[in-house]
Scaffold this motif. Structure first.
Motif, mmCIF file in Angstrom:
data_model
loop_
_atom_site.group_PDB
_atom_site.id
_atom_site.type_symbol
_atom_site.label_atom_id
_atom_site.label_comp_id
_atom_site.label_asym_id
_atom_site.label_seq_id
_atom_site.Cartn_x
_atom_site.Cartn_y
_atom_site.Cartn_z
ATOM 1 N N ALA A 45 0.143 6.755 -2.833
ATOM 2 C CA ALA A 45 0.828 7.452 -3.925
ATOM 3 C C ALA A 45 2.222 6.880 -4.129
ATOM 4 C CB ALA A 45 0.906 8.943 -3.606
ATOM 5 N N THR A 46 2.799 6.308 -3.063
ATOM 6 C CA THR A 46 4.163 5.757 -3.168
ATOM 7 C C THR A 46 4.142 4.230 -3.255
ATOM 8 O OG1 THR A 46 4.305 5.740 -0.771
ATOM 9 C CG2 THR A 46 5.182 7.685 -1.899
ATOM 10 N N SER A 47 3.066 3.688 -3.768
ATOM 11 C CA SER A 47 2.932 2.229 -3.873
ATOM 12 C C SER A 47 4.091 1.633 -4.669
ATOM 13 C CB SER A 47 1.619 1.882 -4.574
ATOM 14 O OG SER A 47 1.557 0.491 -4.805
ATOM 15 N N HIS A 91 5.894 -6.517 -0.539
ATOM 16 C CA HIS A 91 6.469 -5.184 -0.357
ATOM 17 C C HIS A 91 5.395 -4.187 0.056
ATOM 18 C CE1 HIS A 91 8.804 -7.366 -3.509
ATOM 19 N NE2 HIS A 91 9.786 -7.072 -2.686
ATOM 20 N N ALA A 92 4.310 -4.713 0.637
ATOM 21 C CA ALA A 92 3.285 -3.897 1.295
ATOM 22 C C ALA A 92 2.514 -2.954 0.369
ATOM 23 C CB ALA A 92 3.897 -3.110 2.454
ATOM 24 N N ALA A 93 2.217 -3.381 -0.849
ATOM 25 C CA ALA A 93 1.326 -2.575 -1.695
ATOM 26 C C ALA A 93 -0.122 -2.825 -1.254
ATOM 27 C CB ALA A 93 1.503 -2.957 -3.167
#
Ligand code: FES
Length: 170
Positions: A131-133, A118-120
């Protein structure tokens, strides 16, 4: 005679309950089980096999696993990123993404750690870069030390995913 029969039945009935209860207690108090839950230091690499420039290196963790009845030798139980941070100094991160448990990878082009699910994104110390990890916390750091000048020892531990707190897995 009736009294004797009743007393015998009572003792037998009590034993029927006590044996499983004591077995459960023994499993709880088993030192091997406690050791694996608390995490234990394991020798995972030698310092001279890790890049001197601080590039993270993924290393598999293999250990003997025991359950109540069986011993499973040399089973993969996880993986860690090892990174040299100075002379004789080492940092270790669990590769498991705290979001949903995928394996984080090292992206050499961007010099960061990245979870493909999920692209962290994380920096090399495991801190979240966005910030929106999707990840609820930074990557899980592990205690690591260099022994005898060249041996890299890590206290390996897995942690729950999906929580903001770092909670060791039972
Ligand atoms: Fe890593 Fe979702 S499992 S971002």
């Amino acid at each position: 005679r009736g009294f004797l029969a009743r007393a015998t039945a009572l003792v037998a009935g009590g034993l029927a309950y006590a044996v499983p209860a004591l077995t459960g207690l023994a499993a709880l108090l088993n030192p091997l089980r406690q050791k694996s839950e608390a995490g234990e230091f394991m020798r995972l690499a030698t310092l001279d096999t890790l890049p001197a420039d601080g590039t993270p290196q993924a290393v598999s963790v293999v250990a003997d696993r025991n359950d109540a009845w069986n011993r499973f030798p040399n089973e993969p139980i996880g993986a860690v990123f090892l990174r040299r941070t100075g002379a004789g100094q080492i940092e270790a991160l669990n590769v498991v993404c705290p979001h949903a448990g995928c394996s984080v990878q090292y992206e050499a082009g961007e010099n960061k750690l990245f979870c493909p699910c999920h692209a962290a994104s994380f920096d090399l110390s495991g801190k979240r870069l966005d910030a929106t990890s999707p990840s609820p916390r930074d990557l899980d750091t592990l205690d690591a030390e260099v022994r005898n000048g060249n041996e890299v020892w890590v206290r390996f531990q897995n942690f729950r995913t999906g929580t903001t707190e770092k909670v060791p897995e039972a």
